[in-house]
Scaffold this motif. Sequence first.
Motif, short mmCIF file in Angstrom:
data_model
loop_
_atom_site.label_atom_id
_atom_site.label_comp_id
_atom_site.label_asym_id
_atom_site.label_seq_id
_atom_site.Cartn_x
_atom_site.Cartn_y
_atom_site.Cartn_z
N GLU A 111 0.78 -1.13 0.16
CA GLU A 111 0.00 -0.11 -0.03
C GLU A 111 1.03 1.21 0.06
O GLU A 111 0.54 2.07 -0.83
CB GLU A 111 -0.94 -0.16 1.11
CG GLU A 111 -1.83 0.98 1.34
CD GLU A 111 -2.81 0.90 2.69
OE1 GLU A 111 -2.75 1.66 3.56
OE2 GLU A 111 -3.71 -0.25 2.53
N VAL A 112 1.85 0.99 0.70
CA VAL A 112 2.89 2.53 0.87
C VAL A 112 3.73 2.68 -0.37
O VAL A 112 3.59 3.70 -0.99
CB VAL A 112 3.93 2.30 2.11
CG1 VAL A 112 5.05 3.42 2.11
CG2 VAL A 112 3.16 2.22 3.24
N VAL A 113 4.16 1.54 -1.09
CA VAL A 113 4.82 1.33 -2.13
C VAL A 113 3.90 1.93 -3.27
O VAL A 113 4.32 2.75 -4.39
CB VAL A 113 5.44 0.14 -2.59
CG1 VAL A 113 5.92 0.18 -4.14
CG2 VAL A 113 6.37 -0.23 -1.69
N ASP A 117 4.61 4.98 -6.08
CA ASP A 117 4.17 4.72 -7.48
C ASP A 117 3.36 5.92 -8.04
O ASP A 117 3.64 6.22 -9.18
CB ASP A 117 3.81 3.19 -7.69
CG ASP A 117 4.73 2.40 -7.45
OD1 ASP A 117 6.09 2.61 -7.41
OD2 ASP A 117 4.25 1.24 -7.33
N ALA A 118 2.61 6.30 -7.32
CA ALA A 118 1.36 7.30 -7.80
C ALA A 118 1.99 8.87 -7.67
O ALA A 118 1.24 9.68 -7.93
CB ALA A 118 0.29 7.20 -6.83
N GLY A 119 3.47 8.80 -7.41
CA GLY A 119 3.95 10.23 -7.18
C GLY A 119 3.62 11.04 -5.84
O GLY A 119 4.15 12.03 -5.63
N GLU A 120 2.99 10.09 -4.82
CA GLU A 120 2.76 10.85 -3.67
C GLU A 120 4.04 10.35 -2.77
O GLU A 120 4.76 9.59 -2.88
CB GLU A 120 1.64 9.97 -2.97
CG GLU A 120 0.23 10.25 -3.93
CD GLU A 120 -0.87 9.42 -3.24
OE1 GLU A 120 -1.08 9.21 -2.19
OE2 GLU A 120 -1.54 9.19 -4.07
N ARG A 121 3.96 11.24 -1.49
CA ARG A 121 4.81 11.10 -0.42
C ARG A 121 4.06 10.34 0.90
O ARG A 121 3.49 10.94 1.52
CB ARG A 121 5.48 12.31 0.06
CG ARG A 121 6.48 12.32 1.15
CD ARG A 121 6.98 13.59 1.33
NE ARG A 121 7.93 13.59 2.54
CZ ARG A 121 8.67 14.59 3.01
NH1 ARG A 121 8.68 15.68 2.26
NH2 ARG A 121 9.41 14.29 3.94
N PRO A 122 4.40 9.02 0.47
CA PRO A 122 3.35 8.24 1.63
C PRO A 122 3.71 8.41 3.04
O PRO A 122 5.09 8.67 3.39
CB PRO A 122 3.74 6.91 1.25
CG PRO A 122 4.88 6.85 0.44
CD PRO A 122 4.96 8.01 -0.25
N GLU A 123 2.96 8.34 4.08
CA GLU A 123 3.18 8.23 5.54
C GLU A 123 2.77 6.87 5.96
O GLU A 123 1.67 6.28 5.55
CB GLU A 123 2.41 9.35 6.14
CG GLU A 123 3.41 10.82 5.79
CD GLU A 123 2.93 11.92 6.88
OE1 GLU A 123 1.98 11.49 8.03
OE2 GLU A 123 3.34 13.04 6.60
N PHE A 124 3.34 6.43 7.00
CA PHE A 124 2.89 5.02 7.54
C PHE A 124 3.26 5.10 9.11
O PHE A 124 4.53 5.46 9.26
CB PHE A 124 3.39 3.92 6.60
CG PHE A 124 4.92 4.01 6.64
CD1 PHE A 124 5.83 3.28 7.20
CD2 PHE A 124 5.49 4.80 5.39
CE1 PHE A 124 7.19 3.30 7.23
CE2 PHE A 124 6.88 4.67 4.99
CZ PHE A 124 7.62 4.05 6.24
N THR A 146 7.78 8.88 6.66
CA THR A 146 7.53 9.07 5.34
C THR A 146 8.60 8.64 4.57
O THR A 146 9.95 8.29 4.78
CB THR A 146 7.21 10.59 5.16
OG1 THR A 146 6.64 10.68 3.51
CG2 THR A 146 8.63 11.42 5.03
N LEU A 147 8.05 8.17 2.97
CA LEU A 147 9.37 7.96 1.96
C LEU A 147 9.41 9.26 1.20
O LEU A 147 8.33 9.32 0.32
CB LEU A 147 8.83 6.61 1.15
CG LEU A 147 8.90 5.36 1.90
CD1 LEU A 147 8.50 4.39 0.89
CD2 LEU A 147 10.27 5.05 2.66
N ARG A 148 10.44 10.15 1.15
CA ARG A 148 10.32 11.36 0.39
C ARG A 148 10.97 10.99 -0.75
O ARG A 148 12.27 10.26 -0.75
CB ARG A 148 11.20 12.29 1.38
CG ARG A 148 11.28 13.54 0.46
CD ARG A 148 12.31 14.53 1.15
NE ARG A 148 13.39 14.08 0.49
CZ ARG A 148 14.52 14.47 1.09
NH1 ARG A 148 14.61 15.23 1.97
NH2 ARG A 148 15.88 13.91 0.65
N PRO A 149 10.35 11.10 -1.93
CA PRO A 149 10.73 10.71 -3.22
C PRO A 149 11.96 11.76 -3.45
O PRO A 149 12.23 12.83 -3.16
CB PRO A 149 9.76 11.09 -4.14
CG PRO A 149 8.30 10.86 -3.46
CD PRO A 149 8.82 11.57 -1.74
N ASN A 150 12.99 11.05 -4.12
CA ASN A 150 14.31 11.65 -4.49
C ASN A 150 13.73 12.74 -5.92
O ASN A 150 13.13 12.29 -6.64
CB ASN A 150 15.26 10.87 -5.01
CG ASN A 150 15.94 10.10 -3.98
OD1 ASN A 150 15.59 10.08 -2.73
ND2 ASN A 150 16.32 8.73 -4.40
#
Length: 151
Positions: A111-113, A117-124, A146-150
């Motif tokens: 779900e996080v990935v 993939d959708a260009g969001e910055r997921p939080e979990f 969060t996973l902050r996209p590079n």
Amino acid sequence: MSSETLPSIGEMMAASVPMARTLNLEFTETTAERAVVRMPDQPDFHNHVGGPHAGAMFTLAESASGAIVMAAFNDQLGRAVPLAVRAEIGYKKLAMGPVTATAELGRPVAEVVAELDAGERPEFPVNIAITREDGAVTGEMSIVWTLRPNK
């Protein structure tokens, strides 16, 4: 390089996080489902009542959360940086002697990935229980990552 020659998550955490080395944290289990980190009893890190200092227990729990995040999202680290967003800790009982933090993810990895993939910055969330050797829960912590996209 075979997986047998790759360093473990615990070895990577100890090498890259100076506080983990300072507190002599032992990464006993690090999988995408659970991370278990033990802090030995060390008088240099005691509080006024002879148990582990609250700051040391916070660092123990945060380190367990970091270990599970690394294990769960290791394959995403080329495109995103994991960062802690906020944390809350509750100290429930007096901790004495060695303590162990057990961390579990609060959302499915897929779900996080998918959000990444959708260009969001997921939080979990990552939920952590801190226990004494007798199994009593001395603290509970929740850290939102969060996973902050590079860029």
